[in-house]
Every structure is written in structure tokens, then in C-alpha cells.
Design a protein around this motif. Structure first.
Motif, PDB file in Angstrom:
ATOM      1  N   LYS A   1      29.227  44.325  48.366  1.00  0.00           N
ATOM      2  CA  LYS A   1      30.033  44.691  47.206  1.00  0.00           C
ATOM      3  C   LYS A   1      31.512  44.478  47.514  1.00  0.00           C
ATOM      4  CE  LYS A   1      29.213  47.993  44.517  1.00  0.00           C
ATOM      5  NZ  LYS A   1      29.139  49.349  43.909  1.00  0.00           N
ATOM      6  N   TYR A   2      32.121  43.589  46.754  1.00  0.00           N
ATOM      7  CA  TYR A   2      33.544  43.279  46.892  1.00  0.00           C
ATOM      8  C   TYR A   2      34.263  44.002  45.760  1.00  0.00           C
ATOM      9  CZ  TYR A   2      37.653  40.157  47.414  1.00  0.00           C
ATOM     10  OH  TYR A   2      38.900  39.621  47.605  1.00  0.00           O
ATOM     11  N   VAL A   3      35.021  45.046  46.096  1.00  0.00           N
ATOM     12  CA  VAL A   3      35.664  45.901  45.095  1.00  0.00           C
ATOM     13  C   VAL A   3      37.150  45.570  45.053  1.00  0.00           C
ATOM     14  CG1 VAL A   3      36.070  48.263  44.338  1.00  0.00           C
ATOM     15  CG2 VAL A   3      33.975  47.709  45.587  1.00  0.00           C
ATOM     16  N   THR A   4      37.611  45.073  43.910  1.00  0.00           N
ATOM     17  CA  THR A   4      39.008  44.663  43.788  1.00  0.00           C
ATOM     18  C   THR A   4      39.918  45.875  43.591  1.00  0.00           C
ATOM     19  OG1 THR A   4      38.811  44.334  41.397  1.00  0.00           O
ATOM     20  CG2 THR A   4      38.332  42.454  42.814  1.00  0.00           C
ATOM     21  N   LYS A   5      41.216  45.651  43.765  1.00  0.00           N
ATOM     22  CA  LYS A   5      42.186  46.732  43.668  1.00  0.00           C
ATOM     23  C   LYS A   5      42.281  47.258  42.242  1.00  0.00           C
ATOM     24  CE  LYS A   5      46.865  47.891  45.162  1.00  0.00           C
ATOM     25  NZ  LYS A   5      48.093  47.384  45.829  1.00  0.00           N
ATOM     26  N   GLU A   6      42.336  48.559  42.107  1.00  0.00           N
ATOM     27  CA  GLU A   6      42.385  49.205  40.792  1.00  0.00           C
ATOM     28  C   GLU A   6      43.801  49.141  40.219  1.00  0.00           C
ATOM     29  OE1 GLU A   6      41.306  50.256  37.610  1.00  0.00           O
ATOM     30  OE2 GLU A   6      39.657  50.758  38.973  1.00  0.00           O
ATOM     31  N   LEU A   7      43.864  49.007  38.901  1.00  0.00           N
ATOM     32  CA  LEU A   7      45.150  49.060  38.202  1.00  0.00           C
ATOM     33  C   LEU A   7      45.535  50.515  37.974  1.00  0.00           C
ATOM     34  CD1 LEU A   7      44.744  46.220  35.542  1.00  0.00           C
ATOM     35  CD2 LEU A   7      45.984  46.131  37.707  1.00  0.00           C
ATOM     36  N   THR A   8      46.729  50.881  38.414  1.00  0.00           N
ATOM     37  CA  THR A   8      47.182  52.275  38.314  1.00  0.00           C
ATOM     38  C   THR A   8      48.326  52.462  37.315  1.00  0.00           C
ATOM     39  OG1 THR A   8      48.764  51.961  40.105  1.00  0.00           O
ATOM     40  CG2 THR A   8      46.526  52.663  40.715  1.00  0.00           C
ATOM     41  N   GLY A   9      48.998  51.364  36.931  1.00  0.00           N
ATOM     42  CA  GLY A   9      50.163  51.476  36.057  1.00  0.00           C
ATOM     43  C   GLY A   9      51.470  51.582  36.798  1.00  0.00           C
ATOM     44  N   TYR A  10      51.423  51.743  38.119  1.00  0.00           N
ATOM     45  CA  TYR A  10      52.653  51.791  38.901  1.00  0.00           C
ATOM     46  C   TYR A  10      53.192  50.374  39.096  1.00  0.00           C
ATOM     47  CZ  TYR A  10      51.341  56.583  40.055  1.00  0.00           C
ATOM     48  OH  TYR A  10      51.002  57.902  39.975  1.00  0.00           O
ATOM     49  N   ASN A  11      54.508  50.266  39.208  1.00  0.00           N
ATOM     50  CA  ASN A  11      55.124  48.969  39.473  1.00  0.00           C
ATOM     51  C   ASN A  11      54.921  48.601  40.940  1.00  0.00           C
ATOM     52  OD1 ASN A  11      56.119  48.632  36.845  1.00  0.00           O
ATOM     53  ND2 ASN A  11      57.947  49.830  37.315  1.00  0.00           N
ATOM     54  N   GLU A  12      54.223  47.504  41.170  1.00  0.00           N
ATOM     55  CA  GLU A  12      53.961  47.044  42.524  1.00  0.00           C
ATOM     56  C   GLU A  12      54.132  45.536  42.587  1.00  0.00           C
ATOM     57  OE1 GLU A  12      50.121  48.180  43.887  1.00  0.00           O
ATOM     58  OE2 GLU A  12      50.407  50.321  43.531  1.00  0.00           O
ATOM     59  N   LEU A  13      54.687  45.065  43.683  1.00  0.00           N
ATOM     60  CA  LEU A  13      54.796  43.634  43.930  1.00  0.00           C
ATOM     61  C   LEU A  13      54.814  43.424  45.432  1.00  0.00           C
ATOM     62  CD1 LEU A  13      55.159  40.740  42.891  1.00  0.00           C
ATOM     63  CD2 LEU A  13      57.640  41.113  42.981  1.00  0.00           C
TER      64      LEU A  13
END
Length: 742
Positions: free
Chosen positions: A164-176
Motif C-alpha cells: 500500500k502506497y499512501v500519498t501525502k494528505e492535504l491539510t490546507g497549510y501552505n507548504e513548498l
């Protein structure tokens, strides 16, 4: 013969010593012990819900994004060094096609029509084909490797297990974040990822990776690179929080791999050219273009609805597509003796509806319905320009499509009789329908299926031209009982059933075997497992272990032989086997800054019966005592450590790992390709800036420069020459990674 025994004993003793280290830990610095916070809690979704790893009666290994970053893991094949009784590697002469075996069960033939034995999932979406399934590690939450049949919750084709390859969750925080890597063989990677909120309830994110590397060797007769890497991959996602209880997530991913086709290392001198095996196992020759293209892309929409405090609903809608255009030169001499150009195409549409219930007391349940609609097509040619040279050579083309329609109804519940005793019951009913079109045509002359300028052959004979249908249904039950001896130790026993779908041999030659149009049936595994999960020494040590026994029935046995008209193939349900063994995984925290990890796996896999019939003569052949399990070493193990140093400029994390892999047979019949036992040593040094913006990592892999085979082809004396070629794992590499998070 003494060296493999010595290495195996050394690994077993070392790992056992690590697991028996309470006395050492108790002698650790008293102040450090007083400050110890305990091992990090690991959450997994092995049972389609978020749970503590230590409370799940399933054999599962979990690796977080941070775990993988610290040791510089680049793709999922590197997990083979850290998972007991597992083979996860690149298939034969390919760059991104996956060969996966767990506990002796898998599928190494990537031809369309064959089904995998280990399921691969990107988030909740099943990836049906192995082409493009060597997933790169980026924009990741974690990877879970489930061992043993997972048929109840994950369905068919997971009789060995699931990745199972689980991608990063979207949190709404500004990230780059941006990360660059340079390394051996002119490695130059660039990864970008980020996310933001467009409003209070709508988040977007994306990631892009360019992965480039020169070849480990070259095609000596053309100067082209061999074992190079030229890959682009990306992902876009969006999440809409429609209400406090309802969310919708959209995802899109695409990967384009233009790495050169791989050339194999000849193990014997060519009878045609006199070429002896090269000293560098990554050097080769080819009589074909090295052009290669593998493209995969997928779309998905996941709807999560918390109906109320007890009930939840989930919908997973997805579509995936794949395309491969490749060339394999089986002889690798530079002379056009035995060449195979190929094209693969596939698409799949899946829909899953889940309904979950929990009364937050003593009962929870997840169930639903699953639909799969997929088509896998392809065509490959066996091009033999020097065979029957007076006629301009011979080409045998195989082609066709397999249409699969599948529906499944599943459910699994957990009932807690007491705070200590829990019963799990589950089942899945699956109905499979397949329709296959198969053709096999012999041409006089050269006929490249993927090059219009080389389609100069003249059709001579139609060896196969048929359409066939089949359907199968299967109920896969699961039962487990787990008991908490105390807050820190749980024991469990389970029974699981799984099956791998039946199919049609897409290499079928009716002219040699008139009954070959009959589909072969599914293969079935019944597994009994007893295990323990524990946290000892006041949370300083995690020790998980299991013992398993599997009854492997109706095994799909592929038999290929060289005949005057090419390569004859048949797939039969001719095998019965018994697979048993044990697995141990442990981590010990000697302090908050020093961890030791260990893994040991043992597997005893034996054929009870393998009998097949020669199509040309009708003679029965019993190979029970001559065959052994492919891609299934008897012993696997690893030992590693992770040490953190706090400095004025940030944290420095030093880690190292030693992994051992016992003798591995490449195919069921013994051959020159079989790989002896070997060990790999890796180490990493990563600096994290205070505040978390910068990180720099130095990673060394295969430091002893071990040469080890991961696949090959063995056709013996074929059309005037021996076609015995091998493919190898990566040599020693060193890389430097610099990353910045805004």
C-alpha cells in the motif's frame, strides 16, 4: 558452501542478540532513561481503518516518509531489504515493471493475461498491471507491506500479500519544498512538492519529480547507455470539505519512463560470435534499438462521509491507463539472433463503495461492494533473422486482449467480548468474468511489431486465432482471534483464504496444442497464522513475531520449451505446495536518540506435486522433486541502527543497515541464473537544520559493491546459440541530497 551457512548463522545470531538486549538497555545512562518518551506510535490502515500497528492481528510492516527519507530510499524495490520473506524488485530486462513475491507467492511473468500474486495499491486504488508499478518514493505519507492472503478486504490477486502506497494528505497549510540530489553515475534528481488552501474548505497540492542517471554500463557495440534512468513523474490533488462531515478528494498522477531498454549479461560464450562474458556485468551488446517507453496515469475521486457518530460511507472511483513500447534482445551479442519487440496497453476502471460502523464500545464493521472493468492488450514478436536464413529469417507474433469484469461483495467485523478478547470475522464473494482474443502468426522474414519500417515479413502460417471465455466465483473467508495478555502484549491466531484469478495463455499455439484455448483456473492459498505483538521494557522495545502455514493449491505452472516454430508455452493448474515459516521484527530504543532495528524471516516452501502433460506427445512429466520455489530465499534478515546527535546547528541522524538474502532460485527449475546468498550494507548521514527548513543527506548504498542477480532469461541452446542472460541489482552508489522546505 560454508560461506552461505556462516553468513546465515551470523545474521541469526546478531539479530537474536539484538532482541535479547534488555540487560544492555538497563545499563544505559540513567538520565537518558528518565527522559525516554517511548517508541513512536505507528498507525496503519491494513484493515481499511486507521489503527495502531500493535493492535492489528495482521503481519504488516510500515515505513513512514521520514523513515524512508533518512535512509535515502528511492523506490519501493528497496523495501526488499527491510521486509521479511519478501521479494520486491525490478522485473528481468525492464526498468519499471515490478516482480513481487511474499511468502513464496507471486508472479514473475509480466505478460498481459497473467495476474499478480501481490496486490499494489496507490491509496485505495488497485494497480492491476506490473508495468510501471516500481513506484518512486516522493510526496509520500507511508508505505505498508501486508504479508499473507488479504482476500477479504483487498480481493483477488493478494494471495501473497499487498503493498500500500499512501500519498501525502492535504491539510490546507501552505507548504513548498524543493529537493535536489546528485550522485554516482551522474545521478541528478529534482523533486518539487507543495500545497495550499484556495479557501477555507478547498485545498490543492502537487508534486513533480525528474529522475536522471547515466548507465551503470553500456552497449559496447553501439555506445548507448545500459541501466540508465530517464523518468518524469507527477501528481496533482485537490480536496473539498463540502461540510464538516463530507469531503471529496480528486487525484491525478502520471509517470513517463524513457530509460533505455536493458541489455542482459551473457553467462556463457556465444556459439555464433564467440563473445565471452564481459567482466562488467552491466555491459552488453544489442542488435535492437534501445528505445523504451513506459507511460502510466491514473485519476481518482474519493468521497468520505461521516453519516453520524457511528456510521460512515466511502466511495472510491478510479481509472488507470498504461502503455509500454519496449525491446528485449535475448542473446545480447550484437547479432540479430533472438529479439523480442513488444507493445503493452491496459486500462482499468474501478468503483468501490464502503460502509463502516462502530459503536465505540465493542463492535466495528466495514463492508461494501467492488467493481472492476479492465482490458489488457499487447503484441510481441519473436524475431529470428538468422533462423532459416535462406528464407530471410522467421518472426512469430503473439497478440490479443483480455477483458476482465469483476464484482465483489465483502465485509469484516470485530467483536470485543472483553477488553482483552476480540473476534474478527470476514468474507468476500467475488465473481470474475474473462474474455480473451488470442492470435499467433508466423511470418517469413523480419516483422517488428513496434516499427513500421521493419514490417517486411510475409505471413506464412496462423498458429492460433481464437476467442475464449470463462468465469469463476469464489468466497474467501477470514477469521482471527486476538487476546491482550496485558497492556503491552497481544497474541493472535488467524485463518485467511485468498485466490489469484484464472486466465488464458496469451502465448498459446493451437498448432501444437489444440486444447490450449481452454482457460486455466484460479490458484488458491489457505493460510493459518499465529503471532505476537508486544512492547517491552517500559516501551523501549517493540517485538512482533508470527508463525505461518499455507496450503497452496491449483498453482498456475507455466511450461515453456523451444520448438522449431518458436517458443511453445502452456499454463496449467498443475501444482500443489506447502509453505511454512516465521517472521520476526523488532526495534529497541536504547535511548531517545539511539534505536536498533532487526528483522529475520525464514520460509520452507516445497512442492507437494507438480505434474504436467507434454502437448505434442501426451507424455506425463512429474517434476515434483526437481523443482523449487522461484524468488523465495529460505532466509532473509537485516540489522540496523539509527543514532541522532543534537548540535547547535541542528540534528544529525546517522543510520546504517546490513541486510542478508539467502540463495535464490530464479525459476522453478535450477539453472545457471540462480543467485547465491549475499549481503548489502548501506549507510546514511542526514543533517536537519534547527527550525526544519534545510536538510542535507549523504547516502551510501551497497558499500561492498556486491554483484547480485535479480532476474534473467534461460532458453539454453536456442536457434543456434545459448540465450542465458542475467540482470543485476544496483552497484555501489553514493548520493548527496539537499532539500529546503518553505
Amino acid at each position: 558452501m560454508s560461506q552461505p551457512k556462516f553468513r546465515r548463522s551470523l545474521v541469526a545470531v546478531a539479530i537474536t542478540s539484538v532482541m535479547m538486549m534488555p540487560a544492555m538497555a538497563q545499563q544505559a545512562d540513567t538520565a537518558a532513561s528518565d527522559e525516554f518518551k517511548g517508541l513512536e506510535r505507528i498507525e496503519v490502515t491494513a484493515r481499511r481503518k486507521t489503527e495502531n500497528l500493535q493492535e492489528v492481528p495482521v503481519s504488516v510492516s510500515s515505513f513512514s516518509a521520514n523513515d524512508l527519507e533518512e535512509v535515502g530510499v528511492e523506490d519501493i524495490t528497496e523495501l526488499q531489504q527491510r521486509v521479511p520473506n519478501a521479494t520486491i524488485q525490478v522485473s528481468r530486462g525492464t526498468n519499471s515493471t515490478l516482480t513481487a513475491y511474499i511468502r513464496g507467492v507471486g508472479q514473475q511473468d509480466p505478460l498481459w493475461g497473467f495476474e499478480p500474486g501481490v496486490g499494489v495499491y496507490i491509496d485505495d486504488v488497485y494497480v492491476a498491471r506490473p508495468q510501471g508499478a516500481v513506484l518512486e518514493v516522493f510526496d509520500l505519507e507511508r508505505i505498508e507491506v501486508l504479508r499473507g492472503p488479504q482476500g477479504t478486504l483487498y480481493g483477488k490477486n493478494t494471495i501473497g500479500g499487498a503493498v500500500k502506497y499512501v500519498t501525502k494528505e492535504l491539510t490546507g497549510y501552505n507548504e513548498l519544498s524543493v529537493q535536489g540530489t546528485v550522485g554516482s553515475f551522474n545521478q541528478r534528481d529534482l523533486k518539487l512538492s507543495g500545497q495550499t488552501a484556495l479557501s477555507d474548505n478547498f485545498f490543492v497540492g502537487g508534486a513533480l519529480a525528474s529522475l536522471q542517471r547515466d548507465g551503470f554500463g553500456e552497449f559496447r557495440n553501439t555506445g548507448e547507455e545500459n541501466y540508465n534512468k530517464d523518468l518524469m513523474t507527477g501528481r496533482l490533488s485537490a480536496k473539498w470539505l463540502a461540510t464538516e462531515d463530507l469531503s471529496v478528494k480528486f487525484s491525478y498522477d502520471k509517470t513517463k519512463d524513457e530509460s533505455n531498454s536493458k541489455g542482459g549479461h551473457r553467462l556463457v560464450t556465444s556459439l555464433v560470435t564467440g563473445q565471452t562474458p564481459y567482466d562488467n556485468v552491466y555491459d552488453s551488446n544489442t542488435a535492437m534499438p534501445t528505445d523504451n517507453l513506459v507511460e502510466t496515469e491514473g485519476y481518482s475521486m474519493v468521497v468520505d462521509w461521516d453519516i453520524n457518530a457511528n456510521w460512515g460511507f466511502k466511495s472510491v472511483t478510479a481509472r488507470r491507463e498504461g502503455y509500454t513500447n519496449t525491446n528485449i534482445d535475448f542473446n545480447s551479442t550484437g547479432e540479430p539472433i533472438f529479439m523480442v519487440p513488444a507493445i503493452y496497453e491496459d486500462d482499468q476502471t474501478t468503483q468501490e463503495f464502503q460502509l463502516s460502523y462502530s459503536n465505540n464500545d465493542n463492535f466495528d464493521f466495514v463492508g461494501g461492494v467492488y467493481f472492476y472493468d479492465g482490458e489488457a492488450c499487447g503484441v510481441f514478436g519473436t524475431v529470428l533473422p538468422m533462423y532459416l536464413a535462406a528464407l530471410g529469417g522467421v518472426t512469430i507474433d503473439n497478440g490479443g486482449c483480455v477483458q476482465t469484469d469483476s464484482v465483489a461483495l465483502f465485509g469484516q467485523g470485530n467483536y470485543r467480548f472483553t477488553d482483552q478478547l476480540t473476534l474478527t470475522l470476514g468474507g468476500r464473494y467475488t465473481k470474475d468474468e474473462k474474455e480473451a482474443d488470442v492470435s499467433r502468426i508466423t511470418y517469413l522474414g523480419v516483422h517488428y511489431v513496434n516499427r513500421d519500417d521493419q514490417n517486411i515479413g510475409t505471413p506464412f502460417a496462423v498458429n492460433s486465432d481464437f476467442t475464449t471465455k470463462a468465469d469463476w466465483s469464489r468466497f474467501s473467508p477470514h477469521v482471527a482471534l486476538n487476546y491482550k495478555l496485558n497492556d503491552d502484549m497481544m497474541v493472535y491466531g488467524s485463518y485467511s483464504n485468498g485466490f489469484k484469478s484464472g486466465g488464458v495463455d496469451m502465448r498459446a499455439d493451437q498448432s501444437l496444442n489444440p486444447t490450449i484455448s481452454e482457460p486455466y483456473d484460479p490458484e488458491i492459498v489457505d493460510t493459518f497464522e499465529v503471532g505476537m505483538k508486544s512492547e517491552l521494557m517500559d516501551g523501549m522495545m517493540r517485538l512482533n513475531a508470527s508463525v505461518f502455514y499455507s496450503d497452496y493449491q491449483d498453482m498456475q505452472v507455466t511450461v515453456q520449451r523451444v520448438v522449431p516454430s518458436g517458443v511453445s508455452s502452456q499454463v496449467l493448474n498443475a501444482g500443489q505446495a506447502t509453505v511454512q515459516g516465521f517472521e520476526v521484527e523488532s526495534v529497541i530504543a536504547l535511548s531517545d536518540t539511539f534505536n536498533i532495528t532487526a528483522m529475520l524471516g525464514h520460509i520452507d516452501a516445497e512442492f507437494d506435486s507438480v505434474v504436467y502433460t507434454e502437448p505434442a506427445t501426451g507424455d506425463t512429466t512429474d517434476v515434483t522433486n526437481a523443482w523449487s520455489f522461484a524468488n523465495t530465499p529460505e532466509w532473509t534478515g537485516s540489522l540496523g541502527f539509527n543514532k541522532t546527535f543534537d548540535t547547535e546547528v541542528g540534528q544529525i541522524v546517522w543510520s546504517a543497515n546490513y541486510s542478508y538474502r539467502g540463495k535464490t532460485q530464479m525459476f522453478e527449475a535450477p539453472s545457471m541464473l540462480d543467485q547465491g546468498s549475499y549481503s548489502l550494507v548501506n549507510t546514511s548521514l542526514v543533517w536537519y537544520q534547527n527550525g526544519g527548513n534545510w536538510h542535507v543527506g549523504l547516502h551510501g548504498k551497497n558499500l561492498t559493491d556486491e554483484e547480485y542477480r535479480v532476474g534473467g532469461y534461460n532458453f539454453g541452446p536456442t536457434f543456434g546459440d545459448d540465450a542465458i542472460v542475467a540482470y543485476y541489482g544496483d552497484p555501489r552508489t553514493v548520493s548527496l541530497t539537499v532539500g529546503y522546505k518553505f
